[in-house]
Scaffold this motif. Structure first.
Motif, mmCIF file in Angstrom:
data_model
loop_
_atom_site.group_PDB
_atom_site.id
_atom_site.type_symbol
_atom_site.label_atom_id
_atom_site.label_comp_id
_atom_site.label_asym_id
_atom_site.label_seq_id
_atom_site.Cartn_x
_atom_site.Cartn_y
_atom_site.Cartn_z
ATOM 1 N N THR A 35 0.834 -1.205 0.000
ATOM 2 C CA THR A 35 0.000 0.000 0.000
ATOM 3 C C THR A 35 0.869 1.256 0.000
ATOM 4 O O THR A 35 0.601 2.207 -0.751
ATOM 5 C CB THR A 35 -0.937 -0.022 1.233
ATOM 6 N N ASP B 208 -8.140 -4.139 -1.720
ATOM 7 C CA ASP B 208 -7.984 -4.786 -0.414
ATOM 8 C C ASP B 208 -9.130 -4.339 0.500
ATOM 9 O O ASP B 208 -9.284 -3.138 0.744
ATOM 10 C CB ASP B 208 -6.633 -4.360 0.183
ATOM 11 N N HIS C 72 -6.943 0.326 3.120
ATOM 12 C CA HIS C 72 -5.874 1.160 3.666
ATOM 13 C C HIS C 72 -5.498 2.339 2.774
ATOM 14 O O HIS C 72 -4.964 3.327 3.253
ATOM 15 C CB HIS C 72 -4.623 0.305 3.927
ATOM 16 N N ASP D 202 -3.737 -1.830 -5.803
ATOM 17 C CA ASP D 202 -3.205 -2.325 -4.531
ATOM 18 C C ASP D 202 -3.957 -3.611 -4.165
ATOM 19 O O ASP D 202 -5.183 -3.666 -4.264
ATOM 20 C CB ASP D 202 -3.419 -1.265 -3.433
ATOM 21 N N CYS D 203 -3.217 -4.640 -3.772
ATOM 22 C CA CYS D 203 -3.844 -5.949 -3.520
ATOM 23 C C CYS D 203 -3.761 -6.355 -2.057
ATOM 24 O O CYS D 203 -2.902 -5.881 -1.307
ATOM 25 C CB CYS D 203 -3.152 -7.011 -4.360
#
Ligand SMILES: Nc1ncnc2c1ncn2[C@@H]1O[C@H](COP(=O)(O)OP(=O)(O)OP(=O)(O)O)[C@@H](O)[C@H]1O
Ligand SMILES: [Mg+2]
Length: 291
Positions: free
Chosen positions: A41, A64, A68, A148-149
């Motif tokens: 992130t 995600d 975040h 983002d994962c």
């Protein structure tokens, strides 16, 4: 883009009209590792801001459920958008991201609902390609899309990998993280052989690099060179309390501590990745911040 199209583009973020195709052809990069806390992130946010500050139109997608990205940029979000879930569930192909304080940065946010959506997606035929399809129009409006994962290889991560052209794998300098890189590369190979998706690994990024851990660094770096050679990026993101504090303050490192080693590392990373990303409006890496 002329003034009229720019205005229409901006307006589309505020009104509910089916989004028309733009003229761009975004490069899509997934930032993934199934190991948690390696700086995915942090890397997504700071790369996105670095490129947006150079005038690239950047869409940051948070896949995600921990959400975040939005937390980390909370003070910079200027207008709410539509749920990413609508696109993933096929209810809309009109991704309306949130606008941010930076003219060129947009965010398609995640929320807790995403975990439930992931379970629903798990039952669908062709579940790995839903995001790829959902980004069809968005791709024509941005230069770069960054995903983002979550720290796993679940359906949402597989969607990011199937939607992406490039993969960046962050790795903290630990033996366990080395295993994580191996898992990611096996997944890339499986996607190629089973689903015909060719995803290029544009780099393995060493993060949380603590200069004092000399022996551990040497051991991990040697293994990385032997196993992955040129894929290991030269930039090292240092272990830095400023990066952690920036995250807690909800700011990118360039705003929180612009002259810190962490800020320098992410500027260097943006520059180093520039050639690998093959952004459609490529050429020399731009050197002037535009907002
Ligand atoms: N280089 C660094 N130095 C110090 N702290 C860092 C660094 N990079 C990230 N952090 C901190 O470590 C924590 C985890 O970082 P981050 O959220 O970027 O990792 P992640 O891989 O996305 O985690 P997850 O797998 O949970 O999604 C955060 O509190 C972040 O501020
Ligand atoms: Mg994360």
């Amino acid at each position: 883009m002329d003034l009229g199209s720019r205005f229409a583009d901006k307006l589309r973020h505020f009104i509910t009209l089916p989004q028309e195709r733009g003229l761009k052809r975004a490069t899509t990069i997934a930032v993934a590792s199934n190991k948690g806390g390696v700086g995915k992130t942090t890397s997504c946010i700071n790369l996105a801001v670095a490129y947006a500050q150079q005038g690239l139109d950047v869409l940051l997608i948070d896949l995600d459920p921990q959400a975040h990205v939005a937390t980390s940029l909370r003070t910079y979000l200027t207008h709410t958008g539509h749920s990413l879930g609508d696109v993933l569930l096929g209810r809309s192909n009109d991704l309306k991201p949130m606008t941010t304080r930076w003219e060129h940065l947009f965010l398609a946010g995640s929320d807790k609902e995403l975990s439930e959506i992931e379970m629903i997606l798990g039952t669908k035929i062709g579940k790995e390609f839903i995001l790829h399809k959902g980004l069809e129009i968005a791709r024509t409006h941005y230069d770069l899309i960054i995903c983002d994962c979550s720290p796993n290889l679940g359906t949402l991560t597989l969607n990011a990998l199937c939607a992406a052209d490039k993969l960046l794998i962050p790795l903290d300098m630990s033996a366990l993280a080395l295993e994580g890189v191996g898992d990611m590369l096996n997944t890339v190979e499986t996607l190629r052989t089973r689903l015909g998706r060719s995803l290029e690994v544009c780099g393995i990024l060493a993060t949380r690099y603590d200069k004092r851990a000399v022996q551990m660094n040497q051991a991990v770096e040697q293994s990385l060179f032997e196993l992955y050679g040129r894929r290991l990026l030269q930039t090292r993101v240092p272990q830095s309390s400023a990066l952690n504090k920036a995250h807690m303050a909800g700011q990118p490192i360039f705003e929180f501590a612009g002259s810190s080693p962490g800020a320098k590392a992410y500027r260097d990373l943006a520059k180093e990745l520039w050639q690998h990303l093959q952004i459609a409006r490529s050429g020399e890496y731009p050197t002037h911040a535009v907002g």
